[in-house]
Write a protein that holds these residues in place. Structure first.
Motif, PDB file in Angstrom:
ATOM      1  N   ILE A 110       1.064  -1.306  -0.012  1.00 30.30           N
ATOM      2  CA  ILE A 110      -0.093   0.032   0.245  1.00 30.30           C
ATOM      3  C   ILE A 110       0.873   1.359   0.037  1.00 30.30           C
ATOM      4  N   THR A 180      -5.828   1.736   6.675  1.00 30.47           N
ATOM      5  CA  THR A 180      -5.269   2.959   5.863  1.00 30.47           C
ATOM      6  C   THR A 180      -5.225   4.315   6.557  1.00 30.47           C
ATOM      7  N   HIS A 228      -6.093   0.295  -1.178  1.00 31.39           N
ATOM      8  CA  HIS A 228      -6.613  -0.343  -0.159  1.00 31.39           C
ATOM      9  C   HIS A 228      -7.222  -1.560  -0.297  1.00 31.39           C
TER      10      HIS A 228
END
Length: 490
Positions: A110, A180, A228
């Motif tokens: 990510i 996230t 995500h």
């Protein structure tokens, strides 16, 4: 359907529901039982399911079985539809967020996809000082995963100070986004981290917003949401949609029946035992001399005190306190650290090393032009070679700042050519060692990318097809019976 926030700096904090309602209806969903790779520790092998603190985002109905199928529990067509491989277009167009595992490889993927290359997530085995010293330095922050319960809302300080301007903090305004949110709540507050073009632009455009509106912008950012959801499977999305639907129905029902009977401590305990709590990610990060706990489910960040010379000690005390609040038979948690990427650290050390080598060679050229005849013949890497291996440029070398101790050694040897030659050879050996370390880190990243690619593969359709074929062949009953008999004989 998610509410679209519009905000000016002068607006007061306004909520669509009262603080009490926000806490009441911000539920933690059921934790997925999908296991992650075993680690050998008492860590929840589950994914984080988190609360919606502001509003309910619109879900994508095309990813969900028809309501009639959902109600009667049947519908082979719906099952077959759910087992279809997820297309990239469907993943990109879906507006929800899926649960994520506490997996460093996933978090690093990510980070890289968002353009952050000089930071790396590492698993923390222990908070002991010796174990932390083994992690890449410096440590920028911690991402803490723990079992979240409704009582945790009561931990929030009454009337806490509002979020200061120098702290970038976003609320979590949609379900399942806490991983996230926690990650960005750290990287946005570390000046040493190069955010990349996309995140730097996002930070700039949200810097003046209040946490709730900042979180809403985050949840609506297509790029951040798509990254995500990189590992999402169709069933993950269906489960997320159904969870949101259930939440929304409860929320609507609660609006029609706002008066509730007071809950006693015994009833609360009974309810807690009956319902499975979810897991939630929060962040700890030092900012401007203070240690902050950044929990997207709380309205404002919490200042834990001065960081002093050891901010980790402050965070450690709070994490341990959090763990002691759990039942002795339910100590499940995971801790990740956000550190400086070893590749960046090694590249920086190579640049410092090359600057020292070049300085020594210039001195030797002036003092003893034929000095190379007195060396073993090891050649200094050319600039193009350094760029190919380390992505190192002349500009980075010129900007490098070698340690004071290394500069002092060069200064002491500067009057003696033989001492300079000896130091030159030593620096060349150091560079070879750094090259080996750099390659090891590159291999590690390659392995992480392979692991991430495997996690992206959805084997559900193949398993479903195989099970369907077995059932149609009429041997499913025999297989089940054989399994039962084997179990009974043990």
């Amino acid at each position: 359907m998610a509410q679209d926030f519009h905000m000016e700096d002068g607006l007061d904090d306004q909520q669509t529901t009262s603080e009490e309602e926000r806490r009441r209806y911000s539920r933690i969903g059921t934790v997925s039982s999908t296991p992650s790779e075993p680690t050998g520790k008492n860590i929840p092998q589950k994914r984080c399911s988190s609360a919606d603190t502001t509003s309910f985002p619109q879900s994508t109905r095309t990813l969900r079985p028809h309501s009639s199928d959902r109600q009667n529990g049947s519908g082979p067509d719906a099952v077959a539809e759910a087992m279809k491989p997820l297309t990239d277009e469907e993943r990109r167009n879906w507006k929800g967020w899926v649960e994520l595992e506490s997996d460093p490889a996933l978090f690093n993927f990510i980070l890289r996809e968002n353009g952050v290359e000089d930071a790396r997530v590492q698993e923390v085995i222990s908070l002991d000082t010796e174990m932390l010293a083994e992690l890449p330095q410096p440590i920028y922050g911690f991402i803490f995963l723990f079992r979240y319960r409704d009582e945790d809302d009561e931990i929030e300080v009454e009337d806490p100070p509002k979020c200061p301007r120098h702290v970038w903090f976003a609320n979590q305004t949609t379900s399942n986004a806490c991983a996230t949110v926690a990650l960005l709540n750290i990287v946005m507050n570390v000046s040493e981290i190069n955010l990349g073009e996309a995140l730097a632009s996002f930070k700039q455009t949200t810097q003046g917003l209040k946490p709730a509106y900042r979180g809403q912008r985050l949840s609506q950012n297509d790029s951040i949401r798509y990254i995500h959801n990189s590992f999402a499977r169709r069933m993950d999305m269906i489960n997320a949609d159904l969870g949101l639907q259930n939440d929304f129905e409860k929320w609507e029902k609660s609006k029609k029946n706002p008066k509730r009977k007071k809950v006693t401590n015994s009833n609360r305990k009974k309810k807690k035992d009956e319902e499975e709590s979810g897991f939630h990610f929060i962040a700890y990060v030092p900012i401007n001399g203070s240690v902050w706990r950044l929990d997207g489910l709380q309205r404002h960040p919490v200042n834990l005190g001065a960081s002093g010379d050891d901010w980790i000690a402050v965070a450690r005390a709070h994490i341990n306190e959090r763990l002691h609040q759990n039942d002795q038979d339910d100590i499940q948690f995971s801790l990740l650290s956000l550190c400086k990427n070893p590749l960046q650290s090694t590249r920086q050390r190579v640049a410092e090393n090359m600057k020292l080598i070049m300085s020594i060679e210039q001195s030797l050229d002036n003092m003893k032009p034929d000095w190379k005849a007195f060396t073993p013949g090891d050649e200094v890497p050319k600039l193009n070679e350094l760029h190919e291996i380390f992505r190192l440029s002349q500009e980075l070398i010129d900007k490098a700042k070698p340690p004071a101790s290394a500069l002092e050694r060069v200064q002491l040897a500067s009057m003696d050519p033989s001492s300079l030659i000896k130091l030159h050879e030593e620096l060349l050996r150091d560079q070879m060692a750094l090259r080996g370390k750099y390659m090891v880190e590159e291999v590690s990243i390659g392995q992480e990318n392979e692991q991430a690619a495997k996690q992206k593969q959805d084997h559900s359709p193949r398993i479903y097809s195989s099970m369907k074929a077995i059932a149609e062949a009429g041997v499913m009953k025999e297989i089940v019976q054989d399994i039962r008999e084997r179990k009974d004989t043990k």
